[in-house]
Design an enzyme around this catalytic site. Structure first.
Site, PDB file in Angstrom:
ATOM      1  N   HIS A  11     -17.573  28.444 -43.573  1.00 54.95           N
ATOM      2  CA  HIS A  11     -18.750  27.967 -42.847  1.00 54.95           C
ATOM      3  C   HIS A  11     -18.822  26.439 -42.903  1.00 54.95           C
ATOM      4  O   HIS A  11     -18.669  25.854 -43.970  1.00 54.95           O
ATOM      5  CB  HIS A  11     -19.991  28.593 -43.504  1.00 54.95           C
ATOM      6  CG  HIS A  11     -21.276  28.308 -42.815  1.00 54.95           C
ATOM      7  ND1 HIS A  11     -22.404  27.907 -43.477  1.00 54.95           N
ATOM      8  CD2 HIS A  11     -21.624  28.385 -41.504  1.00 54.95           C
ATOM      9  CE1 HIS A  11     -23.393  27.772 -42.625  1.00 54.95           C
ATOM     10  NE2 HIS A  11     -22.959  28.045 -41.419  1.00 54.95           N
ATOM     11  N   HIS A  53     -23.918  19.028 -37.921  1.00 54.75           N
ATOM     12  CA  HIS A  53     -24.861  20.150 -37.796  1.00 54.75           C
ATOM     13  C   HIS A  53     -26.234  19.726 -37.310  1.00 54.75           C
ATOM     14  O   HIS A  53     -26.817  20.331 -36.413  1.00 54.75           O
ATOM     15  CB  HIS A  53     -24.986  20.860 -39.151  1.00 54.75           C
ATOM     16  CG  HIS A  53     -25.933  22.023 -39.134  1.00 54.75           C
ATOM     17  ND1 HIS A  53     -27.298  21.883 -39.315  1.00 54.75           N
ATOM     18  CD2 HIS A  53     -25.710  23.346 -38.946  1.00 54.75           C
ATOM     19  CE1 HIS A  53     -27.866  23.076 -39.243  1.00 54.75           C
ATOM     20  NE2 HIS A  53     -26.934  23.985 -39.025  1.00 54.75           N
ATOM     21  N   GLU A 106     -18.922  26.034 -32.766  1.00 60.88           N
ATOM     22  CA  GLU A 106     -20.326  26.305 -32.425  1.00 60.88           C
ATOM     23  C   GLU A 106     -20.880  25.130 -31.637  1.00 60.88           C
ATOM     24  O   GLU A 106     -20.974  24.011 -32.146  1.00 60.88           O
ATOM     25  CB  GLU A 106     -21.175  26.550 -33.684  1.00 60.88           C
ATOM     26  CG  GLU A 106     -22.595  26.921 -33.261  1.00 60.88           C
ATOM     27  CD  GLU A 106     -23.592  27.010 -34.406  1.00 60.88           C
ATOM     28  OE1 GLU A 106     -23.209  27.274 -35.554  1.00 60.88           O
ATOM     29  OE2 GLU A 106     -24.788  26.804 -34.116  1.00 60.88           O
TER      30      GLU A 106
END
Ligand code: G3P
Ligand code: MG
Length: 246
Positions: A11, A53, A106
């Site tokens: 992750h 992120h 992502e």
């Protein structure tokens, strides 16, 4: 998409063992035996996709302010932890290809930048992984972003990303011609797993950091896990070798 899908996905690059969304994290995941990594991608003020992120720079770098208002020349100079710089999508793609890793890209658009982010990221994915044995897997919480990725780079597989999975997830998956369902392990329910399994759609759960939870979810039909605990889920021999400096 890599077949079979690796069970463990590091992750944010290297999980909690390395600064998140960095090349060092991706390298570490590969050294520990991971065959897949997930990272988040957002556009700079110049429209370049960088791995990060948050919408702002403060938590993970020594910079300040919104990522989408910061030019490349400033982002390139920032420290993302332990002297690591913020990688571009191009750098991360090259590294994943070199290391033979499946990349779960992502799309993490800043609010209001969904369309532009998806367009650029999907286009770049198609170019950066051209001719690769393993194409990346694009995912996003934004259905608008996934719809654009479908139109811009239909050949790149897509995964739908949810916190709690909505009742009409399968309709949404068909709409964006997605191939995987990604969801929060804390909220996944039996009905969704049954529906996904019946349609042969792999379910990928984040963020699983405990072996007991992983075993339970696996038995319930979950296919793969995003984890921060690379130490727990690494290939044991590789991790031992690393601890011994091998
Ligand atoms: O893609 C799975 C997971 O990364 C989604 O949550 O907030 O860590 O990007 P987040
Ligand atoms: Mg993510």
């Amino acid at each position: 998409m890599q077949s079979p899908l690796p069970r463990w996905i590091a992750h944010r690059g290297g999980g909690s063992l390395a600064p998140e969304n960095t090349l060092a994290g991706i390298r570490l995941a590969a050294r520990l035996g991971f065959r897949a990594v997930e990272f988040d991608v957002m556009l700079s003020a110049d429209g370049t996709p960088f791995l990060i992120h948050d919408e702002t720079l403060e938590r993970t770098t020594n910079g300040h302010g919104p990522v989408c208002a910061t030019p490349d020349r400033v982002l390139h100079r920032l420290d993302a932890g332990q002297g690591e710089s913020l990688p571009t999508l191009a750098q991360a793609a090259a590294l994943c290809r070199e290391l033979g890793l499946l990349a779960n890209v992502e799309i993490k658009p800043a609010a209001g930048h969904e369309r532009q982010t998806a367009k650029v990221v999907a286009r770049q994915c198609a170019v950066l992984w051209q001719g690769a044995a393993t194409p990346p897997l694009i995912s996003s919480f934004s259905m608008d972003a996934l719809a654009i990725a479908r139109d811009v780079a239909p050949e790149i597989p897509r995964g739908l990303l949810f916190d709690a999975v909505p009742a009409d997830w399968l309709r949404q998956l068909h709409e964006v011609r997605g191939v995987t369902l990604h969801c929060n392990a804390a909220h996944v329910v039996r009905d969704v797993l049954a529906e996904a399994n019946a349609s042969s759609i792999p379910v990928l759960c984040y963020t699983v950091n405990c072996p007991e939870q992983a075993a339970m979810l696996l038995a319930s039909g979950v296919s793969a896990f995003f984890t921060d605990r690379l130490d727990l889920f690494a290939e044991t021999s590789a991790y031992k070798a690393l601890q011994l400096g091998g």
